[in-house]
Design an enzyme around this catalytic site. Structure first.
Site, mmCIF file in Angstrom:
data_model
loop_
_atom_site.group_PDB
_atom_site.id
_atom_site.type_symbol
_atom_site.label_atom_id
_atom_site.label_comp_id
_atom_site.label_asym_id
_atom_site.label_seq_id
_atom_site.Cartn_x
_atom_site.Cartn_y
_atom_site.Cartn_z
ATOM 1 N N GLU A 671 0.117 6.542 -0.021
ATOM 2 C CA GLU A 671 -0.060 5.092 -0.088
ATOM 3 C C GLU A 671 -1.340 4.831 0.685
ATOM 4 O OE1 GLU A 671 1.520 3.016 -1.830
ATOM 5 O OE2 GLU A 671 3.490 3.885 -2.232
HETATM 6 ZN ZN LIG Z 1 1.996 1.595 -6.241
#
Ligand SMILES: [Zn+2]
Length: 808
Positions: A671
């Site tokens: 992320e």
């Molecule tokens: Zn995503």
């Protein structure tokens, strides 16, 4: 579908039995926590109003029970979950109307972090950057012409050594670089006072970003240090420059001296991403090829639509039969008051203009209902349009006259963005692309609005190809790995996010029935969450964190692998040599692996990795995170490293779980960064640091086969300035993660992780009371555990030491 692990790609560990939950829970007590059940509601009806723009807002939750309930509402969550003393803070992508619904259900809504205007600024910034590059090119060309000098200019000529190699890196700008694809030839001398040409030649190639030529660049090995170089452009311009010595770089830097990077200068649309990998493959035909994936998307296209009327009862939804760009956008409809009493309902069609003359009663008032207009349109203009009442309403409301209204698909991208089903591409990099080498797969932009991850993918591909010729370690990777990089898994949504609706997460396919949100007012909510449509531990298997609502941010689709984007990823994963993968998302600075889903209530998790597998995940992670940190000292925290369902939330049917459970691929998820579309200066930094991490994954893959050496570690104790305390550091024989306890217990993977992301910086210093018992073990990137310690707390042969100064 849930399947047992095939096991054929997983060498170091026995198959995990799906039924073995109880045994698994012993390994990680955290997963046994049952949510207490928060105050917030279980069934919030989230209704995104037509063309409402969404913002990123904080939602404050008491505990993971509330988080599970929030996820169950199908709310569109960012990948950000902060667990604090006061509770859990998540980021949700919601419209004002959705915020109101959440508040009404008792959710505590905090700050607004990102607004639609922020996205508009990013696009403006990107356009300005590209325009600035173009203007620079024009000015450069003009200055050359004005001065009547050479049309080529040498920007840099850097000499350096890498191991025993000598390397010359050259950057030059050519006035025709925008229009011509020619390389430039660099002629070298062989030292001060020698003739140009006596040191040989090398070629440098165009560096083009977002369609704009920036300059030519390239590095090659040389046999002697040149003093001067000369470039003669294809148009006859000549430039000469002095060669400079490049700064030495520490020998332990895995990138080595002269490593080339920084290849992306602005955000790239999916069209541009695909163009870029085509250019790369064309430039390095021996090392790379573009593979068109077997399934085309449904396309950046919609039917032309409108909704007439103002209430559920009197609204008439009208859709073209043809796609908007194939004639649908030329259709118009108007509802006319005949202006006379006692007139019947009638429909006339002239070309693509539909005219509905509404019925009137004896006093001249309009009497036609929405349902009657629908029937009349379908009967008389059914070759052009399909009409229906609004979201299943009976349509008993009387309609008013409306001015002529054009049907439109509402799509704003320039014509250069294809409206047809879109081919999807991956670039395959490797000297041997026949499946005989260990495979690594990286893929980005399952979620359309995540604009940085595709750049990480591109930057990584560029680094692998452009360093091959002169960097021995890169050559090792490319010669021994079979690397697949798919920069955009969701190109339709990606285009939509760039040109139409910045907060688009899903693909663009409408699965809503005519009785739901199939109409024009619902279309910003359409689409399938491409990271919920996969086959393992999915919504369809009863797992949490995906929705069956066609308008939900986490809509799982009508069935597993219903979407072409997801079929393509499944196809990629079927390449049996692929053993490692990285799923690139944003944002939150997380680094995660399976399990990524659990069932509620009870948080029944998908099977945990075995100890041996977890050893590998942690060991390799420490290396990857160290590489990320090297860029600007950004440390992905231990709290954001680990299984998805531990550190984030349940995400039923995500791709990482499919790759891990169905195909036995060591599947990670990044992320990246701090928001979906950060300002370019930040996006650039994130691209650079996570490309570091992705290249390190390649090195991990390369080392995996060959490393069977267990790490060794030690304790170093020095005097502290604090009375009664000493300073303690761990030393390791190779990059390895260290888990330790200071309470006398046996260390496990749940114990404190020594600041492994800082190994290269020397590691953190622990200041401990004199006499503290320290127990620890280390695990390397190939999953080798020090002393073969069984790290579940039952083993005995962990390392033991005390916080006491050595006697001299
Ligand atoms: Zn995503």
């Amino acid at each position: 579908m849930r399947v047992s692990i095939s096991g054929d790609r997983r060498w170091r560990a026995p198959v995990v039995a799906i039924a073995a939950f109880s045994a698994v829970l012993l390994v990680s007590p955290a997963s046994a926590v049952t949510p207490a059940g928060g105050a917030a509601g279980q069934s919030v009806e989230l209704n995104r109003l037509p063309d409402e723009e969404a913002s990123v807002v904080e939602i404050l939750l008491a505990d993971s029970g509330e988080l599970d309930e929030l996820v169950a509402t199908g709310v569109d969550l960012d990948h950000h979950v902060s667990r604090t003393e006061e509770g859990i803070v998540v980021h949700a992508v919601v419209t004002p109307n959705e915020v109101a619904a959440l508040r009404a259900r008792g959710y505590q809504v905090g700050d607004v972090l990102f607004r639609p205007t922020d996205s508009a600024e990013r696009v403006a910034e990107r356009d300005a950057t590209i325009a600035a590059h173009k203007a620079e090119n024009r000015a450069f060309t003009a200055s050359l012409t004005a001065a009547d000098t050479s049309d080529v200019k040498i920007i840099r000529a850097d000499y350096y050594t890498s191991g025993t190699d000598q390397i010359l890196s050259v950057e030059a700008k050519w006035a025709e670089g925008q229009n011509s694809t020619s390389t430039l030839t660099v002629v070298r001398d062989s030292g001060p006072g020698t003739a140009l040409g006596s040191g040989g030649t090398q070629t440098i190639s165009r560096f083009v970003d977002a369609g704009v030529y920036l300059y030519h660049r390239g590095a090659s090995t040389v046999t002697t240090r040149p003093d001067r170089i000369q470039i003669t452009s294809p148009t006859g311009g000549v430039a000469v420059a002095q060669v400079k010595e490049w700064l030495p770089i520490p020998a332990d830097d895995p990138e080595g001296p002269g490593y080339q990077k920084d290849f992306v200068t602005s955000y790239l649309t999916p069209t541009e991403l695909y163009e870029r990998i085509h250019q790369l493959a064309a430039e390095f035909p021996d090392l790379a090829e573009v593979v068109e994936l077997p399934y085309q998307t449904n396309g950046y296209r919609r039917k032309a639509q409108t909704v007439l009327g103002t209430t559920n009862a009197n609204r008439v939804a009208v859709d073209s039969l043809a796609w908007g760009h194939e004639g649908g956008n030329e259709i118009s409809v108007e509802l006319v008051n005949p202006g006379a009493a006692g007139r019947p309902l009638s429909v006339s069609v002239t070309g693509k203009d539909i005219r509905v003359s509404l019925a009137t009663n004896a006093s001249g008032a309009l009497t036609t209902t929405a349902a009657q207009v629908v029937a009349a349109l379908n009967a008389n203009a059914g070759s052009l349009v399909r009409a229906y009442t609004y979201r299943g309403d009976a349509g008993a409301g009387v309609v008013a006259a409306t001015a002529r209204t054009a049907l439109t698909d509402g799509l704003k991208a320039p014509a250069s963005v294809s409206r047809d089903p879109h081919p999807m591409y991956a670039i395959r990099i490797g000297k041997h692309r026949d499946g005989s080498r260990m495979g690594v797969l990286a893929y980005a932009q399952e979620h359309a609005r995540e604009w940085v991850p595709p750049l990480v993918a591109i930057e990584t591909a560029e680094r692998l190809l452009r360093n091959y010729g002169h960097d021995g370690r890169t050559k090792q990777l490319v010669n021994n790995l079979d690397i697949w990089i798919a920069p955009s898994i969701n190109p339709d949504g990606g285009h939509y996010s760039f040109y139409d609706y910045a907060s688009q997460r899903k693909n663009m396919t409408n699965h809503c029935p005519l009785t739901d949100a199939a109409d024009a007012l619902g279309r910003n909510s359409w689409g399938v969450d491409n990271n919920r449509n996969y086959t393992e531990y999915s919504l369809f298997d009863g797992y949490s964190g995906a929705s069956s609502s066609c308008t939900s941010g986490t809509y799982a689709g009508p069935s597993e692998l219903s979407e072409p984007e997801d079929k393509n990823l499944d196809w990629l994963a079927q390449h049996k040599n692929i053993k490692f993968s990285m799923n690139l998302h944003s944002s939150g600075n997380y680094f995660m692996w399976s399990p990524g889903a659990y069932a509620t209530p009870g948080r029944i998790s998908a099977p945990r990795p075995t100890l041996a597998e977890e050893s590998f995940f942690w060991g390799a992670s420490s290396r990857i995170l160290t590489a990320i940190k090297r860029h600007r000292n950004m440390a992905v925290t231990p709290a954001r490293t680990g299984p998805i369902s531990d550190v984030l939330y349940s995400a039923a049917g995500n791709s990482g779980d499919m790759l891990w459970y169905k195909y036995g691929i060591y599947a990670w998820n990044f992320e990246v960064g701090t928001s979906f579309q950060p300002a370019w200066a930040e996006a650039h930094q994130e691209t650079m640091e996570f490309a570091n991490g992705l290249v390190e994954l390649m090195r991990v893959a390369r080392d995996f086969d060959t490393d069977h050496q267990r790490p060794k570690s030690g304790l170093s104790v020095t005097a502290s300035s604090t009375p009664g305390m000493v300073d303690v550091t761990f030393t390791v024989s190779e990059p390895a993660a260290v888990f330790y306890t200071v309470d006398g217990s046996a260390p496990t993977y749940s114990s404190t992780l020594y600041a492994s992301a800082g190994i290269r910086e020397g590691g953190e210093t622990l200041t401990l009371p004199v006499g503290t018992k320290i127990h620890w073990f280390s695990v390397d990137a190939a999953g080798n555990v020090e002393n073969n310690y069984r790290a579940d707390g039952t083993g005995k042969n962990y390392q033991k030491g005390s916080a006491v100064l050595p006697t001299s």
